[in-house]
Design an enzyme around this catalytic site. Structure first.
Site, short mmCIF file in Angstrom:
data_model
loop_
_atom_site.label_atom_id
_atom_site.label_comp_id
_atom_site.label_asym_id
_atom_site.label_seq_id
_atom_site.Cartn_x
_atom_site.Cartn_y
_atom_site.Cartn_z
CG PHE A 232 -1.70 -1.27 1.40
CD1 PHE A 232 -2.89 -1.51 0.71
CD2 PHE A 232 -1.23 -2.27 2.26
CE1 PHE A 232 -3.60 -2.70 0.89
CE2 PHE A 232 -1.92 -3.47 2.44
CZ PHE A 232 -3.12 -3.68 1.75
CG ASP A 254 -1.15 2.09 -4.01
OD1 ASP A 254 -0.97 2.54 -2.87
OD2 ASP A 254 -2.23 2.24 -4.65
CG ASN A 282 -6.02 -6.67 -4.54
OD1 ASN A 282 -5.56 -6.98 -3.43
ND2 ASN A 282 -7.30 -6.44 -4.75
CG ASP A 309 0.24 3.00 5.86
OD1 ASP A 309 -0.65 2.97 6.73
OD2 ASP A 309 0.63 4.06 5.32
CB CYS A 349 -5.44 4.65 9.31
SG CYS A 349 -6.14 4.02 7.78
N1 SAH Z 1 1.72 4.09 2.84
C1 SAH Z 1 1.15 5.22 2.14
C2 SAH Z 1 -0.31 5.45 2.39
C3 SAH Z 1 -1.18 4.30 2.06
S1 SAH Z 1 -2.85 4.75 1.89
C4 SAH Z 1 1.90 6.49 2.52
O1 SAH Z 1 2.61 6.48 3.50
O2 SAH Z 1 1.72 7.50 1.84
C5 SAH Z 1 -3.51 3.31 1.23
C6 SAH Z 1 -3.10 3.01 -0.20
O3 SAH Z 1 -3.55 1.70 -0.47
C7 SAH Z 1 -3.70 3.88 -1.29
O4 SAH Z 1 -2.69 4.41 -2.07
C8 SAH Z 1 -4.58 2.93 -2.13
O5 SAH Z 1 -4.48 3.16 -3.52
C9 SAH Z 1 -3.97 1.60 -1.81
N2 SAH Z 1 -4.85 0.42 -1.81
C10 SAH Z 1 -6.09 0.28 -1.28
N3 SAH Z 1 -6.50 -1.00 -1.36
C11 SAH Z 1 -5.50 -1.69 -1.97
C12 SAH Z 1 -5.31 -3.06 -2.31
N4 SAH Z 1 -6.24 -4.00 -2.05
N5 SAH Z 1 -4.14 -3.41 -2.90
C13 SAH Z 1 -3.20 -2.48 -3.17
N6 SAH Z 1 -3.32 -1.19 -2.85
C14 SAH Z 1 -4.45 -0.79 -2.25
#
Ligand code: SAH
Length: 406
Positions: A232, A254, A282, A309, A349
């Site tokens: 993520f 991501d 994903n 995250d 979060c």
């Molecule tokens: N770690 C990042 C914030 C993550 S926010 C930082 O520090 O800036 C959550 C992120 O997860 C988003 O960018 C969203 O696009 C992604 N996301 C949500 N569900 C997801 C999934 N199932 N697989 C991959 N990415 C995902």
């Protein structure tokens, strides 16, 4: 400050004053015994308990579930000078706890006793969100105070959040002051992140992780040449900090192709492109594929450090069980991919999942994978998102760093 003229009164029911006296600013419709006739939505009101003892000054909106948001227990006039003082106090907290930072949340609503107002500073650009009608109506005063305090290049409004409709407000997004064309480059802990403040996630970046990027990178640096997985990864916050701290290889995942493009660009801007790769995927599917093995095979652990995250898997209490299943699944698979001695930095979060519940999910995943963990750090939101324990809603981000003992 000057003493205000007589204000319309709101009187609370018996036993409803304690929460307010303790410092919580929200007064629900059900707590109110009497509202002076003629009070309009957005007005300043004085709030008293059922014995008519003074509690403070608040902002009224009959359309909101939170009918009054208390601003102050003092007798003050709610004008530009009031906002300037409050914002200056909030800024001093950031200067004390995030010295040297140039981008941070200046005002975090209840956390800074300004319910319904968020102000983020991205170097010389400010982003404002007003989620309460009473704050929205006072935008001119708030902008006036912000201009005096920060002299920003631009002020952007990011008011496309769902909460506004519960206040009777339309969604809004645009430039309120100054000029801004294209993305801005934001400095966090000495790294540069390009972000589109008019369209990105949140108001542009996850500022609440600023301190945690630094701490996580310090822990990763304890294993020189580490192989790191940032799940993520969004714009590469954890990934770039890890690469700078001495990791040999960092892979970010991501599901958003735009985020992957931006993270790849950010790695190049920071001269870290040779160590970083980003992949649009994903995370659930990716981890599943990496941990899929035949009946008598074992997963070969590949990583010295994994960061998890994810976005909040739950927006309400009812969906907590589903969310916990999601958290368990990613921890199970991440633990299988971590080498013995490896580091797991993991975050949650969701306000509805508390830190004990979150740790229990991780421990249950550790049990199932027969791993024993040593907790080396607990994380919370960065200090520009203050936690006010008497206002439980101000606390939402929690996390842990664990080392795999075996
Ligand atoms: N770690 C990042 C914030 C993550 S926010 C930082 O520090 O800036 C959550 C992120 O997860 C988003 O960018 C969203 O696009 C992604 N996301 C949500 N569900 C997801 C999934 N199932 N697989 C991959 N990415 C995902």
């Amino acid at each position: 400050m000057n003493t205000p003229a007589a204000l319309p009164t709101v009187i609370l029911k018996p036993r409803e004053a304690d929460r307010i006296v303790a410092g919580h600013p929200w007064i629900y419709a059900g707590a109110i015994m009497f509202v002076a006739p003629g009070v309009a939505d957005g007005d300043v009101v004085e709030v008293r308990d059922h014995r008519k003892h003074w509690l403070g000054i608040g902002l009224y909106n009959s359309k909101s579930k939170i009918t009054v948001r208390l601003l102050t227990p003092e007798h003050v006039t709610v004008d530009q000078a009031f906002f300037a003082t409050r914002i200056r106090t909030a800024l001093a907290v950031r200067q004390r706890h995030l010295p040297g930072a140039t981008s941070f949340r200046v005002v975090n609503a209840e956390g800074d006793f300004l319910s319904g107002l968020i102000v983020d500073k991205y170097d010389d650009v400010l982003v404002v969100q007003t989620s309460a009608l009473s704050m929205d109506l006072r935008k001119p005063m708030i902008l006036g105070a912000l201009k005096t305090l920060f002299n920003p290049r631009a002020i952007v409004e990011r008011n496309e959040m769902a909460a506004r409709k519960f206040e009777g407000l339309p969604e809004a997004n645009g430039l309120l002051e100054g000029e801004l064309d294209g993305p801005v480059t934001v400095n966090l802990n000495g790294l540069k992140f390009e972000t589109d403040l008019r369209a990105g996630h949140k108001t542009g970046l996850y500022l609440d992780q600023q301190a945690n990027y630094q701490r996580t990178a310090e822990l990763i640096a304890l294993t020189p040449g580490a192989h790191v997985l940032d799940c993520f990864s969004f714009l590469g916050g954890f990934a770039l900090h890890a690469a700078r701290a001495g990791a040999a290889r960092v892979h970010g995942l991501d599901q958003s192709a735009d985020a992957i493009t931006a993270a790849t660009r950010n790695a190049a801007t920071n001269q870290l492109a040779d160590k970083c790769t980003f992949e649009a995927a994903n995370v659930f599917d990716w981890l599943k594929a990496q941990t899929a093995v035949g009946p008598h095979e074992k997963v070969i652990p590949k990583f010295d450090a994994i960061v998890l995250d994810p976005p909040s898997f739950t927006r309400n209490r009812a969906s907590v069980p589903d969310a916990l299943r999601g958290y368990k699944e990613i921890h199970l698979r991440a633990l299988k991919l971590l080498k013995p001695g490896g580091l797991l930095a993991t975050f949650c979060c969701s306000h509805h999942v508390d830190s004990v519940t979150f740790q229990n999910v991780i421990l249950s995943a550790a049990f199932d994978t027969r791993r024993v963990l040593r907790r080396v750090t607990t994380f919370t939101q960065s200090p520009d998102h203050p936690c006010i324990p008497c206002i439980p809603e101000t606390e939402y981000l929690k996390g842990y760093a664990f080392e795999v003992v075996r």
